[in-house]
Structures are given as C-alpha cells and as structure tokens.
Design a protein around this motif. Structure first.
Motif: not given
Length: 466
Positions: A53-61, A75-77, A13-18
């Motif tokens: 809604s999340l402010t955590s720095t441990c989440v890909c924004r 964002e690409d971490v 169902t999904t595709q993830v790419k850089r």
C-alpha cells in the motif's frame, strides 16, 4: 531458485537471507517451519499488504508473497542495517547526522501515507552506500489506524522491540497509541546511532519496561561530551514520556537537525519552531448507540464521584458488546481511572482470588507508572503496606515486586491472599477503578459471586461484565 543463499538475520521464528529470484538479487524473509502458526501467517500477510500500500521510495519494496512457502520476497537495496553501522567507528558525527536527517525523512514519508510503523529500531533501518540512502523494513506490526488502545499484553508478547518501545505501546499506561509512538522509537534509535547503545539497557524485561515508562536516560552530551547539546536536546525531546511533550512530527525533527547542522554550537535556537501535529488522529466513534454511550458516561461520572457500580453488557454474539467495552475502557482511561480488561475464557482459575489477581495485574502496572502527584501518593500508600501483605502479593503481581523494594525483600511469613487483596484495594482507594470482565458466562458461579461481593465492599469502583 538460483545462486547461493546467504543468511543475514535469524530469529526464533523468521529467517532473512540474500538470494536470487527471477534472475534479480532479492531479500527473502520466511517463517521457520517450527514457527508456522495462523498468527505468524496472518502477520506475514499483513506485512505484505501494508508494504504494497505504500508508495514511499524510503521503503524496501515487497515484490511477491509466496504463501505456499510462507515467505515474502523483497527488492535488495543493498547496504547494511543501522544496528550494525551504529557500532562502527568509521562513521563521523557529520555522517551520523546526515543519516539521522534521512531517517526522519523516511519516517515522515510513511506517516504521510497514514501508516504507523510500531517497531522502529536500528534493526529495521537499512542504510545504503551513503548515509542519506535510508530504507525502512519490517511492517509486520504496522497499523493503518490513526489511534489504538493497546491490549494489556502478557510479557513476551508486546508489540514492538522493548529497548525502543514507547511508554504507551507497552499497554501499561492509560494512553492512546498514535503515530507519535514512532517518534519515541525514533528518539531511542537516534540515541543508539549517536552513542552506540539504546537509552536503557537491561536483560530484565520488566525493568526495561519500567524504565521506558518512568525514567529518563542520561542526555547524549553527558554520555559523550563530543555531542552538541542542541542534538542532545532534540533526542531528549523525542524521548518525552507523554506524547504531547514530544515532537509532533518527524518533519519538525528533520527541520531542527538541519538547523543545528547549519549553526552547530555557535548560535542557539529554539526547538520545534516548525512543529505541528503531522496527522489528524480521528477518534473512534460508535454511531446509533447514543443511549448506551450516555449510560457509559453516566456510570463513569458516578464512579469518579465515589459510587460502586455494576454494569452488565449483555446480548447475543455479534451485537457489539466488544465495541461498547472498548468505548468504556477508552473513556475511563482518558478520565484518569485505572483500567483492567480481562477475557474470562483465557484465565486459568483455581479460586475466586484468581479473578481479582487477573484484574489487579494491569491496575498495579498503571499505578506504578502514573507519574503525577496522584501517582506519587498512590505509590506511597503501596509502600506502607505491611510486609506480610507484600509477601502474599509479590508472587502474583510481578510489577509490584519490581517497583517496590520492600516487595522484593524476603518476608518471614505471608498473610492469607484474600486479606492481602483487600488491603491492596484499600491502599489504592480513592483512585477510581474501572474493571472489565468479558464473557463471564465461562466463570464458575461461586467465583463470580465472590468477585461481586468483594467489589460491593469498595468505593470509586466500576465493575463491568459482558
């Protein structure tokens, strides 16, 4: 769009790419054209809102939601999925331990903001240049609710990844889902990190679900003697079937990992010394419905004492019938009753037996996984059912076929289905049942009358219809 797109993950169902977006490196997650449905779009919108809604720095924004092209731009971490790193021989035990500590920090950070991930697994953890650089991704199933009662979902539509899903999140046990579901998934993820495979491995979804509910995996130090026993004990505690027997916060897991890292196998220590509930799970309450709530408590009490009762919840659309049904299901489950809740319009009915089978499927799932003396007694009663009865039921109740060896064996003949259903209900007795059938207006009158007649022959049974 500039630059060369590089696919890094793809599902049905999904595709993830850089790629590049506004001259910066990004990750683009999109719905495939053939999979664009209202549900898929709603899930993408939900994921974006939770992420924002999340402010955590441990989440890909999440940077943007492109509704026209059904994609989210993150964002690409950098880094790699934990799924791939766990298989690498380059990570030493100390580095894996650092990674585990960082993962517990990341999980606690989203719990502190009131978010339950509900799909924590090695594919949804990104590790950067160092093991301590950990980010969480994929909040499509995340919840802001402090506790939920999962619906009895059909196979293939469970919320989560089967190899990492908690017992309560399967919807097959009478347990609320709260933030501790993530702690079980954390345990399964750490198990994979330290021994390169999840706690249970099977190609059969029913077998995998049964293992999550009823089996304990081999301890890590048994699978790999190089793993310290204290670390093995931490992971086993996370994988406890009952939420109250697990760690109650990711922070306490982190504390024990740090303590073990300091002392190794030299000085033993007691697990969970800093543990305490990390989040207050507020109950769902209905206000202004005291008479209705009192009625629900009364019929549940009477059913547990042995009565057979019919509860009708009637009214026009929007008056709150579903809310009352949810209270009934929740309270019945918390009182140890076996519970089924079925939406009549979603059923394909050939005969009255189809109604009973729809209600008995979730009942049998729960019966197979009770895990107490009452559960053992009930399983023993089911095992003693005649072979012709099991032959008639096993084609319609897959959990029965999977959980009982005799049910999976080929029988020479099968008895008529109405008689088999009657025997099954007698075998379940005196375990109290709460059966909820919603929108019975859509059911043929003849089928409903036969359901009511069959229920009237039982004891310890509450049949609720809306």
């Amino acid at each position: 769009m500039n630059g060369v797109d590089r696919v890094i993950y793809e599902s049905a169902t999904t595709q993830v790419k850089r790629s590049l977006w506004e001259d910066q490196p990004v990750i683009i997650k999109s719905v495939k054209p053939d999979a664009i449905t209202p549900g898929a779009i709603a899930r993408f919108q939900h994921e974006f809102r939770i992420n924002q809604s999340l402010t955590s720095t441990c989440v890909c924004r999440a940077l943007a939601l492109d509704e026209a092209q059904h994609r989210i731009i993150f964002e690409d971490v950098g880094g790699f999925a934990l799924r791939d790193l766990a298989q690498s021989d380059e990570l030493a035990l100390d580095e894996r331990l650092d990674l585990a500590i960082a993962l517990t920090t990341a999980l606690q950070s989203i719990h502190d903001e009131g978010v339950i991930h509900r799909d924590l697994n090695p594919g949804n953890v990104i590790v950067g240049e160092t093991p301590s650089d950990v980010h969480l991704i994929d909040f499509g199933l995340a919840s802001l609710s402090p506790r939920e009662y999962p619906q009895q979902e059909q196979m293939g539509h469970l919320a989560g990844t089967l190899a990492y899903i908690s017992p309560e999140q399967t919807g097959r046990v009478n347990r609320v889902v709260d933030y501790r579901t993530d702690l079980y998934s954390l345990g399964a993820t750490l198990y994979t990190l330290f021994c390169r495979h999840p706690p249970f491995v099977s190609q059969d979804p029913l077998e995998l679900i049964h293992a999550q509910i009823a089996s304990m995996p081999k301890p890590l130090h048994v699978v790999d003697p190089a793993i310290p026993q204290w670390l093995s004990d931490v992971v086993q505690k996370l994988l406890a079937k009952q939420p109250e027997n697990r760690y109650q916060s990711a922070a306490a897991v982190r504390d024990d990992l740090l303590e073990g890292q300091r002392h190794g196998n030299v000085i033993p220590f007691r697990l969970g010394q800093t543990d305490a509930p990390g989040q207050l799970a507020l109950p769902k309450r209905l206000y202004g419905r005291q008479l209705h709530l009192a009625c629900i408590q009364d019929v549940l009490t009477r059913t547990n004492r042995g009565e057979t009762l019919l509860l009708e919840i009637t009214g026009a659309s929007g008056v709150g019938k579903t809310a009352l049904s949810e209270v009934l299901v929740r309270d019945a489950a918390e009182q140890g009753m076996l519970v089924a809740r079925v939406d009549a319009p979603a059923l394909v009915l050939q005969n009255a037996e189809s109604l009973w089978l729809a209600l008995l499927r979730p009942v049998v799932r729960q019966a197979m996984s009770m895990g107490s003396s009452s559960g053992d007694r009930l399983l023993s009663q089911l095992e003693r059912l005649p072979a012709v009865t099991l032959a008639a039921l096993s084609a319609h109740l897959p959990d029965l076929r999977h959980g009982l060896q005799r049910a999976s064996a080929q029988a020479e003949a099968a008895e008529p289905l109405p008689a088999a259903i009657d025997r099954l209900l007698k075998a379940i007795h005196p375990q109290p049942l709460c059966l909820v059938m919603e929108d019975v207006d859509r059911i043929p009158e003849e089928f409903l009358q036969r359901l009511l007649h069959g229920a009237a022959q039982r004891r310890h049974l509450l049949l609720a219809i809306t």
